[in-house]
Design a protein around this motif. Structure first.
Motif, PDB file in Angstrom:
ATOM      1  N   LYS A  57      79.219  52.712  55.714  1.00  0.00           N
ATOM      2  CA  LYS A  57      79.150  54.270  56.311  1.00  0.00           C
ATOM      3  C   LYS A  57      80.613  54.533  57.034  1.00  0.00           C
ATOM      4  O   LYS A  57      81.294  53.876  57.568  1.00  0.00           O
ATOM      5  N   ASN A  58      80.379  55.965  56.779  1.00  0.00           N
ATOM      6  CA  ASN A  58      81.399  56.399  57.598  1.00  0.00           C
ATOM      7  C   ASN A  58      81.384  58.144  57.793  1.00  0.00           C
ATOM      8  O   ASN A  58      80.967  58.642  57.233  1.00  0.00           O
ATOM      9  N   TYR A  59      82.395  58.375  59.094  1.00  0.00           N
ATOM     10  CA  TYR A  59      81.687  59.694  59.989  1.00  0.00           C
ATOM     11  C   TYR A  59      82.522  60.317  60.351  1.00  0.00           C
ATOM     12  O   TYR A  59      84.590  59.371  60.995  1.00  0.00           O
ATOM     13  N   SER A  60      82.855  61.730  60.384  1.00  0.00           N
ATOM     14  CA  SER A  60      84.562  62.047  60.925  1.00  0.00           C
ATOM     15  C   SER A  60      83.753  62.023  62.746  1.00  0.00           C
ATOM     16  O   SER A  60      82.488  61.919  62.732  1.00  0.00           O
ATOM     17  N   GLU A  61      84.812  61.981  63.193  1.00  0.00           N
ATOM     18  CA  GLU A  61      85.174  61.867  64.522  1.00  0.00           C
ATOM     19  C   GLU A  61      84.784  63.262  64.916  1.00  0.00           C
ATOM     20  O   GLU A  61      83.749  62.382  66.388  1.00  0.00           O
ATOM     21  N   SER A  62      83.854  63.971  64.870  1.00  0.00           N
ATOM     22  CA  SER A  62      83.325  64.730  65.321  1.00  0.00           C
ATOM     23  C   SER A  62      82.394  64.568  65.973  1.00  0.00           C
ATOM     24  O   SER A  62      80.984  65.101  66.547  1.00  0.00           O
ATOM     25  N   VAL A  63      81.298  63.525  65.014  1.00  0.00           N
ATOM     26  CA  VAL A  63      79.790  62.766  64.955  1.00  0.00           C
ATOM     27  C   VAL A  63      79.690  62.037  65.044  1.00  0.00           C
ATOM     28  O   VAL A  63      78.345  61.371  65.084  1.00  0.00           O
ATOM     29  N   LYS A  64      80.924  61.078  65.439  1.00  0.00           N
ATOM     30  CA  LYS A  64      80.939  59.526  65.774  1.00  0.00           C
ATOM     31  C   LYS A  64      79.824  59.378  66.510  1.00  0.00           C
ATOM     32  O   LYS A  64      79.965  60.094  67.827  1.00  0.00           O
ATOM     33  N   GLY A  65      78.831  58.246  66.599  1.00  0.00           N
ATOM     34  CA  GLY A  65      77.541  58.103  68.165  1.00  0.00           C
ATOM     35  C   GLY A  65      76.597  59.253  68.320  1.00  0.00           C
ATOM     36  O   GLY A  65      75.985  58.999  68.836  1.00  0.00           O
ATOM     37  N   ARG A  66      76.210  60.469  67.137  1.00  0.00           N
ATOM     38  CA  ARG A  66      76.223  61.095  66.832  1.00  0.00           C
ATOM     39  C   ARG A  66      74.627  60.880  66.073  1.00  0.00           C
ATOM     40  O   ARG A  66      73.227  61.586  65.977  1.00  0.00           O
ATOM     41  N   PHE A  67      75.336  61.602  65.280  1.00  0.00           N
ATOM     42  CA  PHE A  67      75.002  61.451  63.510  1.00  0.00           C
ATOM     43  C   PHE A  67      74.520  59.691  62.843  1.00  0.00           C
ATOM     44  O   PHE A  67      75.369  59.151  63.206  1.00  0.00           O
ATOM     45  N   THR A  68      74.196  59.706  62.921  1.00  0.00           N
ATOM     46  CA  THR A  68      73.824  58.696  61.577  1.00  0.00           C
ATOM     47  C   THR A  68      73.482  59.037  59.571  1.00  0.00           C
ATOM     48  O   THR A  68      71.980  59.766  60.048  1.00  0.00           O
ATOM     49  N   ILE A  69      74.168  58.554  59.028  1.00  0.00           N
ATOM     50  CA  ILE A  69      73.303  58.352  57.531  1.00  0.00           C
ATOM     51  C   ILE A  69      72.330  57.217  57.054  1.00  0.00           C
ATOM     52  O   ILE A  69      73.181  56.145  57.477  1.00  0.00           O
ATOM     53  N   SER A  70      71.129  57.366  56.366  1.00  0.00           N
ATOM     54  CA  SER A  70      71.379  56.870  55.779  1.00  0.00           C
ATOM     55  C   SER A  70      70.460  56.673  54.152  1.00  0.00           C
ATOM     56  O   SER A  70      70.929  57.690  53.833  1.00  0.00           O
ATOM     57  N   ARG A  71      70.417  55.552  53.673  1.00  0.00           N
ATOM     58  CA  ARG A  71      69.508  56.546  52.014  1.00  0.00           C
ATOM     59  C   ARG A  71      68.829  55.382  51.545  1.00  0.00           C
ATOM     60  O   ARG A  71      68.642  54.285  52.300  1.00  0.00           O
ATOM     61  N   ASP A  72      67.887  55.529  50.972  1.00  0.00           N
ATOM     62  CA  ASP A  72      66.959  55.499  50.444  1.00  0.00           C
ATOM     63  C   ASP A  72      66.839  55.315  49.141  1.00  0.00           C
ATOM     64  O   ASP A  72      66.570  56.296  47.967  1.00  0.00           O
ATOM     65  N   ASN A  73      67.478  53.875  48.490  1.00  0.00           N
ATOM     66  CA  ASN A  73      67.611  53.790  47.254  1.00  0.00           C
ATOM     67  C   ASN A  73      66.474  53.801  45.799  1.00  0.00           C
ATOM     68  O   ASN A  73      66.886  54.969  44.553  1.00  0.00           O
ATOM     69  N   ALA A  74      65.561  53.835  46.588  1.00  0.00           N
ATOM     70  CA  ALA A  74      64.445  53.645  45.833  1.00  0.00           C
ATOM     71  C   ALA A  74      63.359  55.292  45.763  1.00  0.00           C
ATOM     72  O   ALA A  74      63.130  55.824  44.144  1.00  0.00           O
ATOM     73  N   LYS A  75      63.823  56.218  46.363  1.00  0.00           N
ATOM     74  CA  LYS A  75      63.469  57.260  46.775  1.00  0.00           C
ATOM     75  C   LYS A  75      64.516  57.999  46.008  1.00  0.00           C
ATOM     76  O   LYS A  75      64.555  59.575  45.888  1.00  0.00           O
ATOM     77  N   ASN A  76      65.673  57.529  45.684  1.00  0.00           N
ATOM     78  CA  ASN A  76      66.954  58.440  45.506  1.00  0.00           C
ATOM     79  C   ASN A  76      67.507  59.745  46.894  1.00  0.00           C
ATOM     80  O   ASN A  76      67.819  61.087  46.222  1.00  0.00           O
ATOM     81  N   THR A  77      67.048  59.532  47.857  1.00  0.00           N
ATOM     82  CA  THR A  77      66.916  59.793  48.926  1.00  0.00           C
ATOM     83  C   THR A  77      68.479  59.556  49.934  1.00  0.00           C
ATOM     84  O   THR A  77      68.055  58.166  50.372  1.00  0.00           O
ATOM     85  N   VAL A  78      68.475  60.825  50.315  1.00  0.00           N
ATOM     86  CA  VAL A  78      69.753  60.405  51.159  1.00  0.00           C
ATOM     87  C   VAL A  78      70.166  61.124  52.886  1.00  0.00           C
ATOM     88  O   VAL A  78      69.270  62.018  53.254  1.00  0.00           O
ATOM     89  N   TYR A  79      69.587  60.703  53.892  1.00  0.00           N
ATOM     90  CA  TYR A  79      69.135  61.146  55.080  1.00  0.00           C
ATOM     91  C   TYR A  79      70.141  61.544  56.366  1.00  0.00           C
ATOM     92  O   TYR A  79      70.894  60.946  55.756  1.00  0.00           O
ATOM     93  N   LEU A  80      69.620  62.347  57.138  1.00  0.00           N
ATOM     94  CA  LEU A  80      71.092  62.681  57.846  1.00  0.00           C
ATOM     95  C   LEU A  80      70.172  62.742  59.291  1.00  0.00           C
ATOM     96  O   LEU A  80      70.198  64.079  59.431  1.00  0.00           O
ATOM     97  N   GLN A  81      70.162  61.888  60.149  1.00  0.00           N
ATOM     98  CA  GLN A  81      69.120  61.946  61.344  1.00  0.00           C
ATOM     99  C   GLN A  81      70.518  62.912  62.637  1.00  0.00           C
ATOM    100  O   GLN A  81      71.789  61.452  62.893  1.00  0.00           O
ATOM    101  N   MET A  82      70.118  63.814  62.865  1.00  0.00           N
ATOM    102  CA  MET A  82      71.254  64.118  64.336  1.00  0.00           C
ATOM    103  C   MET A  82      71.148  64.543  65.588  1.00  0.00           C
ATOM    104  O   MET A  82      69.650  64.942  65.756  1.00  0.00           O
TER     105      MET A  82
END
Length: 120
Positions: A57-82
């Motif tokens: 994973k990598n994040y822009s400096e402006s969101v680091k520590g606040r946002f989390t990206i994750s993925r579910d390959n079985a569902k072909n889905t990406v998430y962004l927890q903000m």
């Protein structure tokens, strides 16, 4: 034919949280990198977060520590927890997926965009 459907945007107060989702459907062999971008009025589209096929994973400096990206390959889905959202996070958020639809080549697909507004 591949379709990307985003959901989860909305209006939230400063300090609040939202979770964005982006699901891909159609003829998909595999998905490599997944990413979230955003574009605020009058500004260029910018990368917010990305996750490789291997989970790096990598994040822009402006969101680091606040946002989390994750993925579910079985569902072909990406998430962004903000979390700890700020007014400057207000933008249209777009998902971007590198999808193999032929068995041999990756193509770039974009979601339709979802509005996130952070305001009291």
């Amino acid at each position: 034919q591949v379709q990307l459907v985003e959901s989860g945007g909305g209006l939230v107060q400063p300090g609040g949280s939202l979770r964005l989702s982006c699901s891909a459907s159609g003829r998909i062999f595999s998905i490599n990198a997944m990413a979230w971008y955003r574009q605020a009025p009058g500004k260029q589209r910018e990368l917010v977060a990305a996750i490789t096929g291997g989970g790096r994973k990598n994040y822009s400096e402006s969101v680091k520590g606040r946002f989390t990206i994750s993925r579910d390959n079985a569902k072909n889905t990406v998430y962004l927890q903000m979390n700890s959202l700020k007014p400057e996070d207000t933008a249209v958020y777009y998902c971007n997926l590198d999808i193999d639809v032929t068995g041999s080549k990756l193509y770039d697909y974009w979601g339709q965009g979802t509005q996130v507004t952070v305001s009291s």
